[in-house]
Design a protein around this motif. Structure first.
Motif, PDB file in Angstrom:
ATOM      1  N   MET A 263       0.324  19.473 -12.827  1.00  0.00           N
ATOM      2  CA  MET A 263      -0.877  19.577 -12.000  1.00  0.00           C
ATOM      3  C   MET A 263      -0.506  19.519 -10.523  1.00  0.00           C
ATOM      4  SD  MET A 263      -3.633  17.053 -13.842  1.00  0.00           S
ATOM      5  CE  MET A 263      -4.311  17.379 -15.461  1.00  0.00           C
ATOM      6  N   SER A 264      -1.380  20.025  -9.687  1.00  0.00           N
ATOM      7  CA  SER A 264      -1.166  19.937  -8.245  1.00  0.00           C
ATOM      8  C   SER A 264      -1.407  18.505  -7.772  1.00  0.00           C
ATOM      9  CB  SER A 264      -2.108  20.887  -7.511  1.00  0.00           C
ATOM     10  OG  SER A 264      -3.453  20.429  -7.631  1.00  0.00           O
ATOM     11  N   VAL A 265      -0.991  18.246  -6.545  1.00  0.00           N
ATOM     12  CA  VAL A 265      -1.269  16.945  -5.927  1.00  0.00           C
ATOM     13  C   VAL A 265      -2.774  16.679  -5.937  1.00  0.00           C
ATOM     14  CG1 VAL A 265      -1.256  15.716  -3.711  1.00  0.00           C
ATOM     15  CG2 VAL A 265       0.816  16.884  -4.508  1.00  0.00           C
TER      16      VAL A 265
ATOM     17  N   ARG B  71      -1.316  19.294  -0.769  1.00  0.00           N
ATOM     18  CA  ARG B  71      -2.302  19.119  -1.841  1.00  0.00           C
ATOM     19  C   ARG B  71      -2.204  20.192  -2.918  1.00  0.00           C
ATOM     20  NH1 ARG B  71      -8.157  19.377   0.611  1.00  0.00           N
ATOM     21  NH2 ARG B  71      -7.194  18.266   2.344  1.00  0.00           N
ATOM     22  N   ASP B  72      -1.715  21.395  -2.559  1.00  0.00           N
ATOM     23  CA  ASP B  72      -1.634  22.485  -3.534  1.00  0.00           C
ATOM     24  C   ASP B  72      -0.281  22.543  -4.248  1.00  0.00           C
ATOM     25  OD1 ASP B  72      -4.236  23.371  -2.941  1.00  0.00           O
ATOM     26  OD2 ASP B  72      -3.501  24.495  -1.214  1.00  0.00           O
TER      27      ASP B  72
ATOM     28  N   GLU C 124     -11.248  11.652   1.993  1.00  0.00           N
ATOM     29  CA  GLU C 124     -11.058  10.435   2.776  1.00  0.00           C
ATOM     30  C   GLU C 124      -9.600   9.975   2.700  1.00  0.00           C
ATOM     31  OE1 GLU C 124     -13.723   7.514   1.257  1.00  0.00           O
ATOM     32  OE2 GLU C 124     -15.539   8.495   2.001  1.00  0.00           O
ATOM     33  N   LEU C 125      -9.038  10.054   1.509  1.00  0.00           N
ATOM     34  CA  LEU C 125      -7.668   9.582   1.323  1.00  0.00           C
ATOM     35  C   LEU C 125      -6.644  10.523   1.947  1.00  0.00           C
ATOM     36  CD1 LEU C 125      -8.063   8.175  -2.274  1.00  0.00           C
ATOM     37  CD2 LEU C 125      -7.547   6.859  -0.215  1.00  0.00           C
ATOM     38  N   TYR C 126      -6.955  11.804   2.028  1.00  0.00           N
ATOM     39  CA  TYR C 126      -6.052  12.717   2.734  1.00  0.00           C
ATOM     40  C   TYR C 126      -5.998  12.368   4.225  1.00  0.00           C
ATOM     41  CZ  TYR C 126      -5.917  15.662  -1.445  1.00  0.00           C
ATOM     42  OH  TYR C 126      -5.742  16.140  -2.719  1.00  0.00           O
ATOM     43  N   ASP C 127      -7.081  11.827   4.755  1.00  0.00           N
ATOM     44  CA  ASP C 127      -7.054  11.358   6.142  1.00  0.00           C
ATOM     45  C   ASP C 127      -6.135  10.149   6.275  1.00  0.00           C
ATOM     46  OD1 ASP C 127      -8.822  13.308   6.965  1.00  0.00           O
ATOM     47  OD2 ASP C 127     -10.604  12.036   6.757  1.00  0.00           O
ATOM     48  N   GLU C 128      -6.111   9.307   5.245  1.00  0.00           N
ATOM     49  CA  GLU C 128      -5.248   8.120   5.245  1.00  0.00           C
ATOM     50  C   GLU C 128      -3.792   8.483   4.941  1.00  0.00           C
ATOM     51  OE1 GLU C 128      -5.891   4.866   5.856  1.00  0.00           O
ATOM     52  OE2 GLU C 128      -7.927   5.373   6.475  1.00  0.00           O
TER      53      GLU C 128
ATOM     54  N   LEU D 244       1.718   9.410  -3.845  1.00  0.00           N
ATOM     55  CA  LEU D 244       0.611   9.995  -4.595  1.00  0.00           C
ATOM     56  C   LEU D 244       0.037   8.992  -5.590  1.00  0.00           C
ATOM     57  CD1 LEU D 244      -1.223  12.253  -5.600  1.00  0.00           C
ATOM     58  CD2 LEU D 244       0.713  13.162  -6.919  1.00  0.00           C
ATOM     59  N   GLU D 245       0.887   8.239  -6.243  1.00  0.00           N
ATOM     60  CA  GLU D 245       0.412   7.237  -7.200  1.00  0.00           C
ATOM     61  C   GLU D 245      -0.411   6.156  -6.502  1.00  0.00           C
ATOM     62  OE1 GLU D 245       3.991   7.542 -10.543  1.00  0.00           O
ATOM     63  OE2 GLU D 245       4.228   6.229  -8.815  1.00  0.00           O
ATOM     64  N   LEU D 246       0.038   5.742  -5.319  1.00  0.00           N
ATOM     65  CA  LEU D 246      -0.710   4.743  -4.560  1.00  0.00           C
ATOM     66  C   LEU D 246      -2.077   5.298  -4.135  1.00  0.00           C
ATOM     67  CD1 LEU D 246       2.031   3.251  -2.192  1.00  0.00           C
ATOM     68  CD2 LEU D 246       0.853   2.043  -4.022  1.00  0.00           C
ATOM     69  N   ALA D 247      -2.074   6.521  -3.599  1.00  0.00           N
ATOM     70  CA  ALA D 247      -3.322   7.111  -3.134  1.00  0.00           C
ATOM     71  C   ALA D 247      -4.287   7.334  -4.296  1.00  0.00           C
ATOM     72  CB  ALA D 247      -3.038   8.430  -2.411  1.00  0.00           C
ATOM     73  N   ARG D 248      -3.770   7.819  -5.408  1.00  0.00           N
ATOM     74  CA  ARG D 248      -4.631   8.061  -6.574  1.00  0.00           C
ATOM     75  C   ARG D 248      -5.275   6.768  -7.061  1.00  0.00           C
ATOM     76  NH1 ARG D 248      -1.649  10.573 -11.603  1.00  0.00           N
ATOM     77  NH2 ARG D 248      -0.890   8.432 -11.672  1.00  0.00           N
ATOM     78  N   ALA D 249      -4.516   5.660  -6.997  1.00  0.00           N
ATOM     79  CA  ALA D 249      -5.064   4.366  -7.413  1.00  0.00           C
ATOM     80  C   ALA D 249      -6.166   3.892  -6.487  1.00  0.00           C
ATOM     81  CB  ALA D 249      -3.944   3.327  -7.476  1.00  0.00           C
ATOM     82  N   LEU D 250      -6.212   4.452  -5.270  1.00  0.00           N
ATOM     83  CA  LEU D 250      -7.246   4.069  -4.311  1.00  0.00           C
ATOM     84  C   LEU D 250      -8.523   4.889  -4.449  1.00  0.00           C
ATOM     85  CD1 LEU D 250      -5.010   3.642  -1.157  1.00  0.00           C
ATOM     86  CD2 LEU D 250      -6.280   1.819  -2.295  1.00  0.00           C
ATOM     87  N   MET D 251      -8.519   5.856  -5.343  1.00  0.00           N
ATOM     88  CA  MET D 251      -9.705   6.708  -5.511  1.00  0.00           C
ATOM     89  C   MET D 251     -10.952   5.891  -5.824  1.00  0.00           C
ATOM     90  SD  MET D 251      -9.469  10.066  -5.054  1.00  0.00           S
ATOM     91  CE  MET D 251     -10.663  10.820  -6.183  1.00  0.00           C
ATOM     92  N   VAL D 252     -10.799   4.793  -6.570  1.00  0.00           N
ATOM     93  CA  VAL D 252     -11.959   3.978  -6.954  1.00  0.00           C
ATOM     94  C   VAL D 252     -12.249   2.888  -5.922  1.00  0.00           C
ATOM     95  CG1 VAL D 252     -11.671   4.416  -9.416  1.00  0.00           C
ATOM     96  CG2 VAL D 252     -10.521   2.430  -8.377  1.00  0.00           C
ATOM     97  N   ASP D 253     -11.517   2.930  -4.773  1.00  0.00           N
ATOM     98  CA  ASP D 253     -11.703   1.923  -3.719  1.00  0.00           C
ATOM     99  C   ASP D 253     -11.641   0.509  -4.304  1.00  0.00           C
ATOM    100  OD1 ASP D 253     -12.049   0.987  -1.172  1.00  0.00           O
ATOM    101  OD2 ASP D 253     -14.222   1.229  -1.152  1.00  0.00           O
ATOM    102  N   PRO D 254     -10.503   0.139  -4.922  1.00  0.00           N
ATOM    103  CA  PRO D 254     -10.428  -1.111  -5.674  1.00  0.00           C
ATOM    104  C   PRO D 254     -10.423  -2.350  -4.784  1.00  0.00           C
ATOM    105  CG  PRO D 254      -8.258  -0.138  -5.489  1.00  0.00           C
ATOM    106  CD  PRO D 254      -9.220   0.864  -4.913  1.00  0.00           C
ATOM    107  N   GLU D 255     -10.969  -3.431  -5.324  1.00  0.00           N
ATOM    108  CA  GLU D 255     -10.840  -4.745  -4.690  1.00  0.00           C
ATOM    109  C   GLU D 255      -9.437  -5.292  -4.893  1.00  0.00           C
ATOM    110  OE1 GLU D 255     -14.572  -7.494  -4.649  1.00  0.00           O
ATOM    111  OE2 GLU D 255     -14.288  -6.779  -6.699  1.00  0.00           O
ATOM    112  N   VAL D 256      -8.893  -5.039  -6.085  1.00  0.00           N
ATOM    113  CA  VAL D 256      -7.575  -5.549  -6.465  1.00  0.00           C
ATOM    114  C   VAL D 256      -6.722  -4.392  -6.959  1.00  0.00           C
ATOM    115  CG1 VAL D 256      -6.291  -7.061  -8.031  1.00  0.00           C
ATOM    116  CG2 VAL D 256      -8.494  -7.809  -7.104  1.00  0.00           C
TER     117      VAL D 256
END
Length: 238
Positions: free
Chosen positions: A95-97, A132-133, A120-124, A147-159
């Motif tokens: 898959m792509s980024v 991304r492609d 939002e995360l691409y800005d970060e 990418l793994e870190l950013a993907r984990a932030l998709m849900v805006d986690p508390e922890v």
């Protein structure tokens, strides 16, 4: 003193009939970086998996903001403020980024929300926006971990749980990843990380735990554990 956000009380956990953790007690305050260190085979990954629902909790309780989450499924945890970056490579190489990013928001009820969060995360993470492609299977180790870190932030986690974020990375990328971990924490994410590079992990940690043979042997601030002669002799190569 800040309120604890994540607690394990007298937790016994493992897999099926195999017990790995024995009467584990930890407490992590809201807004902290906590680092778990210890020798290979001590149960560090099992501790993380018992929190997230990948391991079996036989006894004890796990709470998130005073709400018991013992045995809660990974899907429920992801949808309710907790994400987990595994030790092993977890990107989808074909898959792509961007497609990988959207997979981090699969718990959302609508695609538009996932798309907006990804932007939002691409800005970060501008480097990810630039590629991304690109197919994720062509990324360098440092890019993949980002990418793994950013993907984990998709849900805006508390922890956020991070299992060996520096594993397999060149020294330059290790510094980049830990700099990003500190930035995420400054933005309000509480982080529990397992790190084989104990010196590096404890150097960024507000709280540290030493796990050996499935038991917590030492606890203190990251600085206290770094300066503890016994911890240094047994676990830091000092």
């Amino acid at each position: 003193m800040a309120e604890p956000i994540l607690e394990m009380e007298h937790v016994v956990a493992g897999y099926g009939n195999t017990t790995v953790l024995h009467d584990v007690n930890i407490e992590i305050e809201d807004g902290q970086i906590a680092c778990l260190i210890g020798p290979n085979g001590s149960g560090k990954s099992t501790l993380m998996k018992s929190i997230y629902g990948f391991a079996d909790v036989m006894d004890g309780t796990i709470t998130l903001r005073d709400r018991e989450i013992t045995g809660r499924s990974p899907q429920e945890n992801l949808a309710n403020g907790m994400s987990y970056v595994l030790q092993d490579a977890s990107v989808f190489p074909g898959m792509s980024v961007h497609e990988n990013m959207l997979m981090g928001g699969y718990v959302f009820e609508d695609d538009d929300r996932a798309l907006a969060r990804a932007e939002e995360l691409y800005d970060e993470f501008p480097i990810l926006g630039d590629i991304r492609d690109q197919q994720a299977g062509t990324l360098s180790g440092g890019q993949r971990r980002l990418l793994e870190l950013a993907r984990a932030l998709m849900v805006d986690p508390e922890v956020m749980l991070l299992d060996e974020p520096s594993i397999g990375l060149e020294p330059k990328f290790i510094d980049d990843v830990f700099e990003r971990i500190e930035q995420l924490n400054e933005l309000g994410t509480t982080i529990l990380l397992v790190e084989q590079n104990a010196q590096k992990g404890l150097s960024v940690a507000d709280r540290g735990f030493v796990l050996a043979s499935g038991e917590i042997k030492y606890t203190g601030s990251g600085e206290e554990l770094l300066n503890d002669e016994e911890v240094g002799r047994l676990y830091l190569g000092g």
